[in-house]
Design a protein around this motif. Structure first.
Motif, mmCIF file in Angstrom:
data_model
loop_
_atom_site.group_PDB
_atom_site.id
_atom_site.type_symbol
_atom_site.label_atom_id
_atom_site.label_comp_id
_atom_site.label_asym_id
_atom_site.label_seq_id
_atom_site.Cartn_x
_atom_site.Cartn_y
_atom_site.Cartn_z
ATOM 1 N N GLU A 1 0.877 -1.158 0.000
ATOM 2 C CA GLU A 1 0.000 0.000 0.000
ATOM 3 C C GLU A 1 0.926 1.221 0.000
ATOM 4 O O GLU A 1 1.765 1.363 0.888
ATOM 5 C CB GLU A 1 -0.873 -0.032 1.252
ATOM 6 N N GLY A 2 0.791 2.072 -1.008
ATOM 7 C CA GLY A 2 1.717 3.183 -1.163
ATOM 8 C C GLY A 2 1.793 4.124 0.012
ATOM 9 O O GLY A 2 2.885 4.510 0.431
ATOM 10 N N GLU A 3 0.665 4.496 0.556
ATOM 11 C CA GLU A 3 0.652 5.486 1.623
ATOM 12 C C GLU A 3 1.299 4.978 2.909
ATOM 13 O O GLU A 3 2.101 5.670 3.522
ATOM 14 C CB GLU A 3 -0.791 5.937 1.898
ATOM 15 N N SER A 4 1.003 3.751 3.304
ATOM 16 C CA SER A 4 1.530 3.213 4.569
ATOM 17 C C SER A 4 2.802 2.393 4.397
ATOM 18 O O SER A 4 3.558 2.213 5.341
ATOM 19 C CB SER A 4 0.474 2.333 5.247
ATOM 20 N N GLY A 5 3.015 1.856 3.207
ATOM 21 C CA GLY A 5 4.155 0.974 2.975
ATOM 22 C C GLY A 5 3.908 -0.451 3.435
ATOM 23 O O GLY A 5 4.774 -1.314 3.326
ATOM 24 N N LYS A 6 2.711 -0.718 3.913
ATOM 25 C CA LYS A 6 2.351 -2.046 4.423
ATOM 26 C C LYS A 6 2.194 -3.041 3.273
ATOM 27 O O LYS A 6 1.615 -2.723 2.232
ATOM 28 C CB LYS A 6 1.030 -1.926 5.187
ATOM 29 N N VAL A 7 2.718 -4.259 3.472
ATOM 30 C CA VAL A 7 2.536 -5.328 2.490
ATOM 31 C C VAL A 7 1.088 -5.797 2.590
ATOM 32 O O VAL A 7 0.647 -6.240 3.645
ATOM 33 C CB VAL A 7 3.509 -6.507 2.745
#
Length: 187
Positions: free
Chosen positions: A125-131
């Protein structure tokens, strides 16, 4: 074997680019890029005209500048929705730099960021960087994008975030590269 500008890439001949039809050197890395392009069109149902390949991006860190290549950008409803970066080897080591690239190539945060080695993939997820998912077969497709489009904010990137992301991208993509890498041009 043909004369090679980059001795790290064994040239096996020539191939036709799936997206453009142009003739390219046939390398193992290019074969993986072709696999990714085919998956985006055949499996993910994106039109070829909505996929940008091999985009140049100037990366700046203080007084240092370089140009690198971004493997794929996927557009949907006139917005870049997915950035895909291919590199052989470990995916986890590429997360930070690829996320940083997603914050400097457009004036907004690209919602989905994909790191792939051509066999496996991590979708961030681009905003959070979460996979948010893993696996090459789970590349985000047109149906997934249509279903989730309203949830993407396309948050503008402020100057501080841009500067930080540029420095991370430079450190990971340029400072950490091989001096004979032909995909990077230090300015």
């Amino acid at each position: 074997m043909e004369n090679q500008s980059n001795p790290h890439h064994l040239v096996l001949g020539k191939l036709n680019d799936f997206l453009t039809g142009t003739i390219l050197p046939d390398t193992l890395d290019e074969r993986y890029r072709q696999k990714i392009a085919k998956s985006l069109v055949i499996d993910c149902k994106f039109e070829k005209k909505n996929i940008q390949k091999n985009m140049s991006l100037e990366v700046i860190a203080g007084l240092k500048k370089a140009v690198i290549k971004i493997d794929f950008l996927v557009d949907f409803h006139k917005k870049t929705i997915v950035l895909i970066k291919f590199a052989p080897g470990s995916l986890v080591t590429r997360r930070l730099s690829t996320l940083a690239l997603s914050r400097i190539i457009k004036p907004y945060q690209i919602p989905l960021v994909v790191v792939t080695n051509g066999e496996d993939a991590e979708i961030l997820e681009g905003e959070s960087g979460k996979v948010i998912s893993t696996g090459f077969k789970l590349l985000p497709g047109k149906t997934y994008i249509e279903k989730n489009m309203k949830s993407y904010s396309f948050k503008p990137i402020n100057e501080t975030m841009f500067d930080k992301a540029s420095r991370i991208a430079y450190a990971c993509e340029i400072d950490g590269s091989c001096s004979c890498d032909s995909d990077i041009c230090v300015i």
